[in-house]
Scaffold this motif. Structure first.
Motif, short mmCIF file in Angstrom:
data_model
loop_
_atom_site.label_atom_id
_atom_site.label_comp_id
_atom_site.label_asym_id
_atom_site.label_seq_id
_atom_site.Cartn_x
_atom_site.Cartn_y
_atom_site.Cartn_z
N GLY A 109 9.15 28.12 -7.75
CA GLY A 109 9.32 28.18 -9.24
C GLY A 109 7.92 28.30 -10.03
O GLY A 109 6.94 27.76 -9.43
N GLY A 110 7.86 29.00 -11.08
CA GLY A 110 6.52 28.94 -11.64
C GLY A 110 5.85 27.44 -11.78
O GLY A 110 6.60 26.49 -12.23
N PHE A 111 4.47 27.59 -11.68
CA PHE A 111 3.72 26.04 -11.93
C PHE A 111 2.96 26.06 -12.89
O PHE A 111 2.12 27.00 -12.97
N ARG A 112 3.07 25.27 -14.04
CA ARG A 112 2.08 25.34 -14.97
C ARG A 112 1.81 23.96 -15.35
O ARG A 112 2.48 23.21 -15.50
N GLU A 113 0.30 23.69 -15.60
CA GLU A 113 -0.17 22.39 -15.89
C GLU A 113 -1.39 22.51 -16.92
O GLU A 113 -2.02 23.46 -16.69
N TYR A 114 -1.59 21.39 -17.78
CA TYR A 114 -2.65 21.37 -18.68
C TYR A 114 -3.13 19.72 -18.67
O TYR A 114 -2.11 19.14 -18.86
N LYS A 115 -4.23 19.66 -18.54
CA LYS A 115 -4.87 18.12 -18.37
C LYS A 115 -5.51 17.97 -20.03
O LYS A 115 -6.46 18.76 -20.24
N SER A 116 -5.15 16.88 -20.58
CA SER A 116 -5.71 16.70 -21.85
C SER A 116 -7.00 15.81 -21.41
O SER A 116 -7.19 15.04 -20.43
N PRO A 117 -8.05 15.81 -22.20
CA PRO A 117 -9.22 15.22 -22.02
C PRO A 117 -9.27 13.85 -21.86
O PRO A 117 -9.98 13.16 -21.27
#
Length: 337
Positions: free
Chosen positions: A92-100
Motif C-alpha cells: 500500500g502507498g506509504f506517506r509520511e511527514y515529520k513536523s520540526p
C-alpha cells in the motif's frame, strides 16, 4: 479579580501566572485531541488508527508551529496472483511527514521539507483505513488491489495486485498499478510489473512491481511486488522474485517497518520440492512470502502494515491461492507538553 499573563517564549507564548481566575483560563499551550489508541513518547502524544475512526482536536496550540502534525498514512496492500508462478502483491502507498517540533527518526520518504504539511484547527478529522486486497478464487487471475487510506488532505493509494500465469497470455499476467505495483506473473513472453506511485506524489509513495522475461526454465517464479523504498525483484530463468523493501520509521515510538512488497510464487520441479530458492520472500514491512510448489502456501501481508500478499505457486494444490494484502494504518504525532 484579575488574571496576570507573562510572555515565556515563541513556543509557549503567554501563560497565566496568578490564581485570580486560574480555573477559567487554560494553561496548556499545546494541542488537545482524542482518537485512536493514544500513547506518549517523550513530549509527544501519538494517536494510532488501525481501523476507521476520528481524530478530534478540541483545542489548538498557542504557538502556530505546534499545530503542525507529524503523520504517517499507509494504504492496504495488494493481493498476490492466483494460479502458479504468480506475482506478489504491491505494498500500500506509504506517506509520511515529520513536523520540526516532534523529535523522532523518520523514514527516507519523509516529506518535509517540500511535502504536504497538515496544520490542524479545532475540529474532527475522519480517518479511513484501507483494507488489504483479496486474492481471486478462480485460477490464473491477478490479485485484487487493496484499498486507500485517508487522513485530512492526505490519501495513500492502495497497493496493486500481483499478476498470474495466464494462458493465453493477457492482462492477467501483468501486475496492477497502485501505491506500489504488483509483480508480474510468469508466462511465455515478457510481462511488466505494475507501476508504483500511481497517481504520482512527491516524495514517492511506492515502487514498481517486478517484471518477468525469458528464458523460461524450471523452477518458474513470479516477480516480487513493489515496496515503499524498493522495486519488486524481476525474474528471468530460475531467479527468485522477492518483494521490495518497505520503509522504517520511529513515529510510533519504536522503529517499525511498513509497506513491504509480497514475494513471487514458485512452481518447483518436482512440484513437491521445498527448495527455498524456488520462491520469493516478502519485503521487510509486512510483505507475505510467495508459495513454493505444492508445499507452502502464499502468506498474507501483515495486518496494519500495508504489506503485499505473496504469489501463488501451483494450479491444483492448496498453494493455488495468492495471499491477501495487509490492511493499512494511520499514525499522528504532535507535541503535547
Amino acid at each position: 479579580l484579575a488574571v496576570t499573563f507573562i510572555y515565556i517564549d515563541s513556543t509557549q507564548g503567554w501563560l497565566v501566572t496568578d490564581d485570580g481566575l486560574q480555573s477559567s483560563a487554560s494553561t496548556n499551550p499545546y494541542i488537545e485531541a482524542t482518537g485512536g489508541t493514544e500513547t506518549t513518547s517523550g513530549n509527544c502524544k501519538i494517536h494510532t488508527f488501525t481501523g476507521p475512526g476520528t481524530f478530534t482536536v478540541s483545542k489548538t496550540a498557542i504557538a502556530a508551529a505546534n499545530n503542525e502534525l507529524s503523520y504517517m498514512v499507509v494504504a492496504g496492500g495488494g493481493a498476490g496472483g492466483t494460479g502458479y508462478q504468480s506475482g506478489g502483491g504491491g505494498a500500500g502507498g506509504f506517506r509520511e511527514y515529520k513536523s520540526p517540533v516532534t523529535p523522532y527518526t523518520a523514514s527516507p520518504l519523509d516529506g518535509n521539507p517540500g511535502g504536504t504539511a497538515i496544520t490542524v484547527s479545532a475540529q474532527a478529522y475522519p480517518i479511513t483505513i484501507g483494507g488489504g486486497g483479496t486474492a481471486p478464487s478462480s485460477n490464473c487471475e491477478a490479485g485484487g488491489n487493496g484499498n486507500s487510506s485517508v487522513f485530512s488532505i492526505i490519501t495513500s493509494t492502495a497497493g496493486g495486485g500481483g499478476g498470474a500465469h495466464s494462458n493465453p497470455s493477457g492482462p492477467q499476467n501483468v501486475g496492477r498499478n497502485g501505491g506500489s505495483g504488483g509483480g508480474a506473473g510468469r508466462r511465455c513472453g515478457s510481462h511488466s510489473g505494475g507501476s508504483g506511485n500511481t497517481p504520482p506524489v512527491s516524495p514517492s509513495q511506492g515502487s514498481d512491481g517486478g517484471d518477468t522475461s525469458p528464458p523460461y526454465v524450471i523452477p518458474y517464479n513470479g516477480a516480487g511486488g513493489g515496496g515503499a523504498t524498493a522495486q519488486g525483484t524481476n525474474t528471468s530463468g530460475s531467479t527468485v522474485g522477492p518483494g521490495g523493501a518497505g520503509a522504517t520509521t520511529t513515529i510510533s515510538g519504536s522503529p517499525t517497518a511498513y509497506a513491504g512488497g509480497g514475494g513471487g510464487g514458485g512452481y518447483a520441479s518436482p512440484a513437491s520440492s521445498s527448495t527455498p530458492s524456488n520462491t520469493g520472500s516478502g519485503g521487510t514491512g509486512g510483505g507475505g512470502n510467495g508459495a513454493v510448489g505444492t508445499v507452502t502456501s502464499a502468506q498474507a501481508g501483515t495486518a496494519n502494515t500495508g504489506g503485499g500478499g505473496g504469489g501463488a505457486a501451483h494450479p491444483t494444490a492448496s498453494t493455488n491461492i495468492g495471499g491477501s494484502g495487509g490492511s493499512g494504518i494511520v499514525i499522528i504525532r504532535y507535541k503535547f507538553q
